[in-house]
Design an enzyme around this catalytic site. Structure first.
Site, PDB file in Angstrom:
ATOM      1  N   HIS A  89     -30.321 -38.733 -10.110  1.00  0.00           N
ATOM      2  CA  HIS A  89     -30.094 -39.101  -8.706  1.00  0.00           C
ATOM      3  C   HIS A  89     -31.149 -38.436  -7.830  1.00  0.00           C
ATOM      4  O   HIS A  89     -31.474 -37.273  -8.026  1.00  0.00           O
ATOM      5  CB  HIS A  89     -28.706 -38.649  -8.263  1.00  0.00           C
ATOM      6  CG  HIS A  89     -28.222 -39.407  -7.068  1.00  0.00           C
ATOM      7  ND1 HIS A  89     -27.407 -40.513  -7.172  1.00  0.00           N
ATOM      8  CD2 HIS A  89     -28.450 -39.237  -5.742  1.00  0.00           C
ATOM      9  CE1 HIS A  89     -27.136 -40.975  -5.963  1.00  0.00           C
ATOM     10  NE2 HIS A  89     -27.766 -40.220  -5.076  1.00  0.00           N
ATOM     11  N   ASP A 168     -17.018 -41.773  -0.345  1.00  0.00           N
ATOM     12  CA  ASP A 168     -18.457 -41.691  -0.094  1.00  0.00           C
ATOM     13  C   ASP A 168     -19.004 -43.016   0.415  1.00  0.00           C
ATOM     14  O   ASP A 168     -19.888 -43.036   1.273  1.00  0.00           O
ATOM     15  CB  ASP A 168     -19.230 -41.259  -1.342  1.00  0.00           C
ATOM     16  CG  ASP A 168     -20.717 -41.123  -1.029  1.00  0.00           C
ATOM     17  OD1 ASP A 168     -21.059 -40.306  -0.153  1.00  0.00           O
ATOM     18  OD2 ASP A 168     -21.530 -41.853  -1.610  1.00  0.00           O
ATOM     19  N   ARG A 175     -22.585 -41.997   8.115  1.00  0.00           N
ATOM     20  CA  ARG A 175     -23.621 -40.972   8.332  1.00  0.00           C
ATOM     21  C   ARG A 175     -24.945 -41.615   8.682  1.00  0.00           C
ATOM     22  O   ARG A 175     -25.715 -41.103   9.489  1.00  0.00           O
ATOM     23  CB  ARG A 175     -23.774 -40.110   7.074  1.00  0.00           C
ATOM     24  CG  ARG A 175     -22.649 -39.118   6.890  1.00  0.00           C
ATOM     25  CD  ARG A 175     -22.676 -38.527   5.486  1.00  0.00           C
ATOM     26  NE  ARG A 175     -23.920 -37.857   5.194  1.00  0.00           N
ATOM     27  CZ  ARG A 175     -24.524 -37.861   3.993  1.00  0.00           C
ATOM     28  NH1 ARG A 175     -23.991 -38.500   2.975  1.00  0.00           N
ATOM     29  NH2 ARG A 175     -25.655 -37.233   3.816  1.00  0.00           N
ATOM     30  N   SER A 190     -21.806 -35.870  -1.200  1.00  0.00           N
ATOM     31  CA  SER A 190     -22.020 -37.300  -1.413  1.00  0.00           C
ATOM     32  C   SER A 190     -22.555 -37.564  -2.818  1.00  0.00           C
ATOM     33  O   SER A 190     -22.025 -38.398  -3.565  1.00  0.00           O
ATOM     34  CB  SER A 190     -23.004 -37.822  -0.354  1.00  0.00           C
ATOM     35  OG  SER A 190     -23.545 -39.054  -0.723  1.00  0.00           O
ATOM     36  N   LYS A 194     -20.185 -38.626  -6.600  1.00  0.00           N
ATOM     37  CA  LYS A 194     -20.492 -39.826  -7.391  1.00  0.00           C
ATOM     38  C   LYS A 194     -20.861 -39.434  -8.828  1.00  0.00           C
ATOM     39  O   LYS A 194     -20.460 -40.097  -9.774  1.00  0.00           O
ATOM     40  CB  LYS A 194     -21.652 -40.601  -6.765  1.00  0.00           C
ATOM     41  CG  LYS A 194     -21.277 -41.295  -5.467  1.00  0.00           C
ATOM     42  CD  LYS A 194     -22.403 -42.155  -4.938  1.00  0.00           C
ATOM     43  CE  LYS A 194     -23.582 -41.374  -4.437  1.00  0.00           C
ATOM     44  NZ  LYS A 194     -23.896 -41.465  -3.028  1.00  0.00           N
TER      45      LYS A 194
HETATM   46  N1  URA Z   1     -28.166 -39.882  -1.629  1.00  0.00           N
HETATM   47  C1  URA Z   1     -26.799 -39.921  -1.624  1.00  0.00           C
HETATM   48  O1  URA Z   1     -26.180 -40.515  -2.497  1.00  0.00           O
HETATM   49  N2  URA Z   1     -26.168 -39.309  -0.620  1.00  0.00           N
HETATM   50  C2  URA Z   1     -26.806 -38.629   0.356  1.00  0.00           C
HETATM   51  O2  URA Z   1     -26.155 -38.083   1.200  1.00  0.00           O
HETATM   52  C3  URA Z   1     -28.220 -38.588   0.338  1.00  0.00           C
HETATM   53  C4  URA Z   1     -28.881 -39.231  -0.662  1.00  0.00           C
END
Ligand code: URA
Length: 443
Positions: A89, A168, A175, A190, A194
């Protein structure tokens, strides 16, 4: 989950955080439950997010928020799928298309790659929006389809469905439009909620730093990276964090279909050096997190061999087809959404490219239709920029630094003005930036 509705009042919770007080586990639970059920409204959630943005969260509050967000939906167990499963990620950037290259590369090296990704956020592009530029591509898979694609193809990328971390999905969109993105605890919760909702063996986190990152300063990127690695390890997952450069766009293409095309070229062996350096480092870290390699250099060699074999490109085609997309785009780029207008941005002087401000490039991409201003905005999938020169490159007066692609000719002049200010040319030689700054893992 407890039903705590009668014991708390959202406005009191906002007040407490606004005044710098610590929120209890139950208060955080009340907020997340209420927001997911639409009992707490967007304007109240936005106020609490802003209070968190300004006041921060301590370690306990952050661990609670992450855990409660993760539990807001289903957990996807991957135990019935053979082999190691490693996720990657990125904290978000401009021109960041690494997922499309590293996933098939790592899958071709024997490790499965399941990813739950997001849409564009602030000035950064979104993995799902980029994928949707492929005609027919389905990024809304249910759990069974997600697992089937992973098992059959070795990689899968889709969005959080209604039942995976719904907290999220809602907070992320909020956001994006309330100036509460670049907060260490909110990014950590966040991303990690996930990651933890997916039953992987481990994960690699690409924490960006520089003008196009949510954390522009190295010390903030380092803090975010350490916080996320600690959160992952605490949850029992092997977690490796890398801090990589996002001071200029990554690779040459910025914009949805343009980035997919550049990724396909990279899988054909034609990727630009900066993009491939970041991709190989992240891929090697993924092989290490999976435990299939213990030596970083060996892991790099394995990935290079895999790329040369052509197998990653075959896997990418199969992935597109498995998610209902038209895999013929890999051979015929005219199948992607096209733009009617192309316009070069020419250099005003001869010299060396000293700076390309990635944040400004991301904002200019939104101006020409490649991103969203409001969450309901439609995207022009073909719009974007192709850079012909990057930091450190020599350029002559009148030569094109980049080409603008758009379907909206009215926005070209404005974008050019923004880009002119974002790009600096120096008389002196400029060295190429270092792409990978640090790698953090539990010793
Ligand atoms: N990627 C995400 O999944 N969440 C964030 O807050 C920033 C980048």
């Amino acid at each position: 989950m407890n039903n705590l509705n009668n014991n708390f009042n959202i406005s009191e919770i906002i007040t407490r955080k606004r005044d710098g007080l610590e929120l209890s586990t139950d208060e955080i639970q009340y907020f997340i439950d209420g927001y997911v059920k639409d009992e707490i409204k967007d304007y109240q959630a936005a106020a609490l997010l802003m209070a968190i943005y300004i006041r921060g969260l301590n370690g306990r509050e952050l661990a609670d928020l992450t855990q409660i967000m993760m539990l807001s939906g289903d957990h996807i167990s991957l135990d019935d799928i053979e082999g190691k499963k490693i996720d990657k990620h990125s904290t978000g950037g401009v021109g960041d298309k690494v997922s499309f290259i590293v996933s098939p590369l790592v899958a071709a090296s024997g490790v499965k790659v399941p990813m739950l990704s997001g849409r564009s956020l602030g000035h950064t592009g979104g993995t799902l929006d980029k994928l949707e530029s492929i005609p027919g591509m389905n990024i809304s898979l249910d759990t069974d389809a997600f697992k089937r694609v992973l098992k059959d193809v070795g990689m899968v990328i889709c969005g959080q469905t209604a039942n995976i971390v719904p907290a999220d999905r809602k907070l992320y969109a909020l956001r994006d439009t309330t100036a509460t993105v670049n907060s260490i605890p909110l990014i950590c919760a966040s991303i990690m909620s996930k990651k933890l909702a997916l039953g992987t063996d481990g994960m690699v986190l690409d924490v960006k730093t520089g003008s196009g990152a949510f954390m522009r300063k190295m010390e903030d990127s380092m803090e975010l990276c350490k916080t996320m690695v600690a959160t992952g390890e605490k949850a029992g997952r092997t977690t490796i964090g890398l801090i990589t450069d996002m001071d200029q766009p990554l690779g040459n293409n910025v914009g949805n279909s343009l980035e997919i095309m550049e990724s396909i070229e990279a899988l054909k062996g034609n990727g630009p050096a900066d993009l491939m350096e970041v991709t190989f480092h992240l891929g090697a870290a993924m092989l290490m997190a999976a435990g299939v390699e213990t030596d970083f250099n060996q892991a790099m060699v394995r990935l290079e061999k895999a790329l040369k074999s052509g197998e990653p490109l075959r896997i990418f085609r199969e992935f597109i087809a498995a998610q209902e997309g038209n895999a013929a785009v890999c051979d015929d780029y005219s199948l992607f959404p096209q733009c009617k207008f192309q316009e070069p941005l020419k250099a005003k002087s001869t010299g060396y490219i000293e700076k390309i401000d990635a944040y400004e490039v991301g904002m200019a991409a939104i101006d020409i239709g490649a991103g969203r201003r409001k969450k309901e905005d439609a995207i022009d999938y073909g719009a974007g920029f192709v850079f012909h020169k990057k930091v450190g490159d020599k350029i002559k007066k009148g030569e094109a630094i980049l080409t603008i692609y758009t379907n909206n000719p009215g926005c070209i002049e404005g974008a050019k003005e923004r880009l002119k200010k974002a790009i600096l040319i120096s008389d002196e030689k400029v060295s190429k930036p270092k792409m990978v700054h640090f790698m953090l893992q539990k010793q």
